[in-house]
Write a protein that holds these residues in place. Structure first.
Motif, short mmCIF file in Angstrom:
data_model
loop_
_atom_site.label_atom_id
_atom_site.label_comp_id
_atom_site.label_asym_id
_atom_site.label_seq_id
_atom_site.Cartn_x
_atom_site.Cartn_y
_atom_site.Cartn_z
N ARG A 95 45.83 4.84 5.35
CA ARG A 95 46.76 3.85 5.46
C ARG A 95 47.98 4.01 5.02
O ARG A 95 48.28 3.97 5.71
CB ARG A 95 45.75 2.66 4.68
CG ARG A 95 46.63 1.42 5.00
CD ARG A 95 45.49 1.15 6.36
NE ARG A 95 46.43 -0.72 6.46
CZ ARG A 95 47.16 -1.22 7.87
NH1 ARG A 95 46.97 -0.25 8.70
NH2 ARG A 95 46.81 -2.29 7.94
N VAL A 96 48.12 4.27 3.32
CA VAL A 96 50.07 4.41 3.60
C VAL A 96 50.52 5.29 4.45
O VAL A 96 51.60 5.11 4.62
CB VAL A 96 49.90 4.78 1.88
CG1 VAL A 96 51.01 4.77 2.32
CG2 VAL A 96 49.64 3.35 0.98
N GLU A 97 50.27 6.59 4.52
CA GLU A 97 50.41 7.15 5.66
C GLU A 97 51.09 7.63 6.66
O GLU A 97 51.44 7.35 7.86
CB GLU A 97 49.86 8.99 5.12
CG GLU A 97 49.77 9.88 3.84
CD GLU A 97 48.59 10.86 3.68
OE1 GLU A 97 47.98 11.54 5.12
OE2 GLU A 97 48.72 11.35 2.73
N ARG A 98 49.98 6.32 7.11
CA ARG A 98 48.98 6.07 8.65
C ARG A 98 50.74 5.01 8.76
O ARG A 98 51.47 4.90 9.92
CB ARG A 98 48.45 5.46 9.24
CG ARG A 98 47.77 5.35 10.52
CD ARG A 98 46.53 5.04 10.68
NE ARG A 98 45.94 3.96 10.17
CZ ARG A 98 44.98 4.42 9.19
NH1 ARG A 98 44.89 5.58 9.39
NH2 ARG A 98 44.53 3.42 8.30
N LEU A 99 50.85 4.03 7.90
CA LEU A 99 51.89 3.05 7.82
C LEU A 99 53.43 3.35 7.82
O LEU A 99 54.22 3.07 8.63
CB LEU A 99 51.47 1.62 7.03
CG LEU A 99 50.64 0.81 6.86
CD1 LEU A 99 50.18 -0.15 6.34
CD2 LEU A 99 50.31 0.14 8.58
N VAL A 154 54.31 -3.42 -1.05
CA VAL A 154 55.97 -2.72 -0.90
C VAL A 154 56.07 -1.62 -1.64
O VAL A 154 56.66 -0.88 -0.94
CB VAL A 154 56.77 -4.28 -0.89
CG1 VAL A 154 58.32 -3.80 -0.96
CG2 VAL A 154 56.78 -5.54 -0.22
N LYS A 155 55.98 -1.95 -3.15
CA LYS A 155 56.48 -0.11 -3.36
C LYS A 155 55.88 0.47 -3.08
O LYS A 155 56.46 2.25 -2.65
CB LYS A 155 55.83 -0.39 -5.54
CG LYS A 155 56.64 0.99 -6.05
CD LYS A 155 56.54 0.13 -7.25
CE LYS A 155 57.12 2.03 -8.08
NZ LYS A 155 58.02 2.27 -7.53
N ALA A 156 54.60 0.63 -2.85
CA ALA A 156 53.78 1.57 -2.04
C ALA A 156 54.23 2.82 -0.85
O ALA A 156 54.50 3.78 -1.15
CB ALA A 156 52.16 1.14 -1.86
N LEU A 157 53.82 1.99 0.32
CA LEU A 157 54.86 1.94 1.01
C LEU A 157 56.40 2.66 1.40
O LEU A 157 57.09 3.50 1.53
CB LEU A 157 55.50 0.98 2.11
CG LEU A 157 53.73 0.72 2.55
CD1 LEU A 157 53.75 -1.21 3.35
CD2 LEU A 157 53.07 1.61 3.44
N CYS A 158 57.32 1.79 0.47
CA CYS A 158 58.68 2.56 -0.79
C CYS A 158 58.48 3.71 -0.79
O CYS A 158 59.06 4.54 -0.24
CB CYS A 158 59.24 1.61 -1.24
SG CYS A 158 60.31 -0.22 -0.69
N ASP A 159 57.83 4.09 -2.35
CA ASP A 159 57.63 5.31 -2.29
C ASP A 159 57.14 6.62 -1.40
O ASP A 159 57.42 7.22 -1.25
CB ASP A 159 56.03 5.56 -3.38
CG ASP A 159 56.68 4.32 -4.69
OD1 ASP A 159 58.13 3.83 -5.26
OD2 ASP A 159 55.46 4.08 -5.53
N GLN A 160 56.25 5.84 -0.44
CA GLN A 160 55.91 6.96 0.59
C GLN A 160 57.20 7.22 1.13
O GLN A 160 57.35 8.79 1.95
CB GLN A 160 54.97 6.76 1.87
CG GLN A 160 54.11 7.13 2.59
CD GLN A 160 53.49 8.21 1.51
OE1 GLN A 160 52.53 7.90 0.74
NE2 GLN A 160 52.80 9.45 2.53
N LEU A 161 57.99 6.17 1.13
CA LEU A 161 59.00 6.83 2.51
C LEU A 161 60.07 7.23 2.12
O LEU A 161 61.51 7.55 2.16
CB LEU A 161 59.53 4.95 3.43
CG LEU A 161 58.83 5.06 4.29
CD1 LEU A 161 58.35 3.40 5.27
CD2 LEU A 161 58.43 5.96 5.33
N GLY A 162 60.32 7.56 0.70
CA GLY A 162 60.94 7.80 -0.08
C GLY A 162 62.58 7.08 -0.82
O GLY A 162 63.71 7.16 -0.52
#
Length: 353
Positions: A95-99, A154-162
């Protein structure tokens, strides 16, 4: 780079942090950790879960202590059994990767807005407060969450996006009617630190009209309606990164408001703006409302205004019907929009800069 909160722990607590992280990632029912008192071990787990929102499945712990041992046996409390945790982990990673995929090529600011807008349009506040709503499993897996789950998402998505990001926690204040601690984020964009509270923006906006009242606030603004932090945090001192300032929707003159109000009435589009022309007193607010009324008069339109008083943000919609009341004070909060009374006296809004 080591996680933010890990860096601020003592050496013994850092050692325990690594031991707990290894143990819970392996889903071990019991494992040894350095001997610290229970309060210190509680802090270790608390900060580990803020640094690593992907550890969504640990709710608490107990310990077995031998009087002469240098280590204690750490017994985590898991939200689900091992098989179900693995299933959720796999689904959440996907899910995180897809988002994150559509935002990979964006600038830091654009990535932040992309994540913020996802929360404001796709996540609903969970009034029932299920156990998983405090973790990323709620917002990212079920589309519901409370402030802690939203901030961790929010942090999980920020982490995924650097994108550099931390979760911060404020104290409760029962004497002010604030029963629970509140969580939001601090992000680093363009080398500068800002507060980002997607939960509060979710409460004042709608999926159709996203609000940015809490997007890149400095310290002196966020703490107008947030309690002091119980977690360490970098200072946020830049006021120029506030969303409405960057979008030229932060007005210092009444003439600007009237001109933009005329445009909104003509186009029949809602206008959201920030007042930066001095203290937002009751007298100044009345002048602003008069400007908005004049802006719609030539077209027979009447303004209805929603006001976030602490942040001096107004949302204006024009209608050809006279509204029962022109002004609806808002109260940004976790669960739902409440009708908020106007404070007595002056609001310490932005002074003219």
């Amino acid at each position: 780079m080591e996680p933010y909160y890990y860096q601020r722990l003592s050496k013994p607590m850092q050692e325990a942090y690594h031991a707990v992280k290894r143990g819970v990632e392996a889903l071990s029912p019991i494992f040894p950790v350095p001997r610290l008192d229970m309060e210190q071990l509680g802090d270790v787990l608390f900060y580990l879960r803020l640094d690593c929102p992907e550890i969504f499945y640990v709710t608490g712990f107990s310990c077995r202590v031998h009087p002469d041992a240098l280590r204690v046996e750490f017994c985590p409390e898991y939200l689900f059994d091992k098989g179900r945790i693995r299933e959720h982990q796999k689904a959440l990673r996907a899910r995180v990767e897809r988002l994150a995929r559509p935002a990979q090529g964006l600038t830091e600011w654009e990535k932040e807005r992309y994540i913020h807008d996802f929360i404001c349009t796709q996540v609903h506040y969970d009034k029932l407060k299920k156990p998983y709503s405090h973790e990323i499993l709620g917002p990212l897996g079920q589309g519901v969450g409370v402030c802690e789950g939203i901030a961790k998402s929010v942090k999980a998505l920020c982490d995924q996006l650097g994108l550099w990001c931390i979760v911060v926690i404020s104290e409760n204040a029962p004497e002010k009617g604030i029963k629970y601690r509140h969580a939001w984020n601090i992000v680093r964009v363009g080398g500068r630190y800002y507060h980002l509270d997607a939960t509060f923006d979710n409460s004042v906006g709608t999926p159709e009209l996203i609000r940015y009242d809490y997007f890149n606030l400095e310290d002196r603004k966020i703490f107008r309606d947030h309690q002091p932090l119980i977690t360490p945090a970098p200072p946020c001192v830049d006021g120029d990164g506030f969303y409405y300032r960057t979008k030229k929707l932060s007005f210092t003159k009444l003439e600007e408001i009237e001109r933009r109000g005329e445009q909104a009435a003509r186009k029949k589009k809602e206008l959201v703006f920030h007042w930066r022309g001095g203290y937002l007193t009751r007298a100044v607010l009345e002048e602003i409302l008069q400007c908005l009324h004049r802006a719609g008069e030539s077209r027979g339109m009447h303004p209805r205004v929603r006001l976030n008083w602490p942040q001096a943000v107004l949302q204006v919609a024009y209608t050809d019907q006279t509204p029962a009341k022109t002004l609806d004070p808002q109260q940004a909060n976790e669960a739902e929009e409440l009708e908020a009374p106007l404070p007595q006296g002056e609001n310490p809004g932005d002074t003219l800069q």
